[in-house]
Motif scaffolding. Structure first.
Motif, mmCIF file in Angstrom:
data_model
loop_
_atom_site.group_PDB
_atom_site.id
_atom_site.type_symbol
_atom_site.label_atom_id
_atom_site.label_comp_id
_atom_site.label_asym_id
_atom_site.label_seq_id
_atom_site.Cartn_x
_atom_site.Cartn_y
_atom_site.Cartn_z
ATOM 1 N N VAL A 79 0.821 -1.213 0.000
ATOM 2 C CA VAL A 79 0.000 0.000 0.000
ATOM 3 C C VAL A 79 0.856 1.264 0.000
ATOM 4 C CG1 VAL A 79 -0.389 0.184 2.509
ATOM 5 C CG2 VAL A 79 -2.097 1.061 0.906
ATOM 6 N N ALA A 80 1.974 1.289 0.690
ATOM 7 C CA ALA A 80 2.827 2.487 0.695
ATOM 8 C C ALA A 80 3.373 2.756 -0.708
ATOM 9 C CB ALA A 80 3.957 2.339 1.702
ATOM 10 N N ASN A 83 0.517 4.090 -2.709
ATOM 11 C CA ASN A 83 0.219 5.472 -2.322
ATOM 12 C C ASN A 83 1.188 6.467 -2.950
ATOM 13 O OD1 ASN A 83 -2.060 4.867 -0.830
ATOM 14 N ND2 ASN A 83 -0.954 4.751 1.118
ATOM 15 N N TRP A 86 -0.062 6.875 -6.445
ATOM 16 C CA TRP A 86 -1.359 7.563 -6.353
ATOM 17 C C TRP A 86 -1.157 9.055 -6.077
ATOM 18 C CZ3 TRP A 86 -6.605 6.823 -6.753
ATOM 19 C CH2 TRP A 86 -7.437 7.717 -6.097
ATOM 20 N N ASP A 87 -0.311 9.364 -5.092
ATOM 21 C CA ASP A 87 -0.087 10.762 -4.718
ATOM 22 C C ASP A 87 0.435 11.588 -5.888
ATOM 23 O OD1 ASP A 87 -0.988 10.130 -2.169
ATOM 24 O OD2 ASP A 87 1.013 10.122 -1.274
ATOM 25 N N CYS A 100 -9.116 0.979 0.248
ATOM 26 C CA CYS A 100 -8.108 0.051 -0.239
ATOM 27 C C CYS A 100 -8.361 -1.324 0.370
ATOM 28 C CB CYS A 100 -6.718 0.566 0.139
ATOM 29 S SG CYS A 100 -5.393 -0.369 -0.605
#
Length: 129
Positions: A79-80, A83, A86-87, A100
């Motif tokens: 997930v990191a 992210n 995504w960011d 998520c």
């Protein structure tokens, strides 16, 4: 009762690639087929975002019109890394609400998939596309 105006895009015997109903668009995004298991999850995510932008444009919307995104990861420990991609992707817009999840994928080469809901400002359909 109002008749619901529905436009379906890329309809096959199994599914449509996107549906717009009463000013709201719905679609899922997977990496480029055939799926490449050698790509990292962030690389697959970048493919998703490119496809999402094309799909949004096709239905008359944009990433700034996204309302909600469901993110499905094969391995939630990534997930990191997701992210970070995504960011970068939402840096120029107000990001949508999102959730998520970790799930088994229908194809073992898939590492990430998205389900998106957006507004479609001018969605007065003439016919199925």
């Amino acid at each position: 009762m109002l008749d619901q105006m529905i436009t379906r895009f890329g309809t096959s015997a199994r599914a449509s690639i996107a549906t717009v109903a009463n000013g709201t668009g719905y679609f899922a995004v997977t990496p480029e087929a055939p799926y490449d298991a050698s790509l990292s999850m962030p690389e697959q995510a970048r493919q998703l975002f490119a496809k999402a932008e094309a799909r949004l444009a096709e239905i008359g919307s944009s990433k700034g019109q996204l309302l909600f995104c469901a993110i499905i990861l094969k391995d939630v420990s990534e997930v990191a890394a997701f992210n970070a991609v995504w960011d970068e992707w939402v840096a120029d817009v107000a990001p949508p609400a999102r959730a998520c999840f970790e799930a088994n994928m229908a194809n073992p080469a898939l590492k990430v998939e998205l389900i998106m809901i957006c507004t479609v400002p001018d969605s007065s359909p003439a016919a199925d596309v």
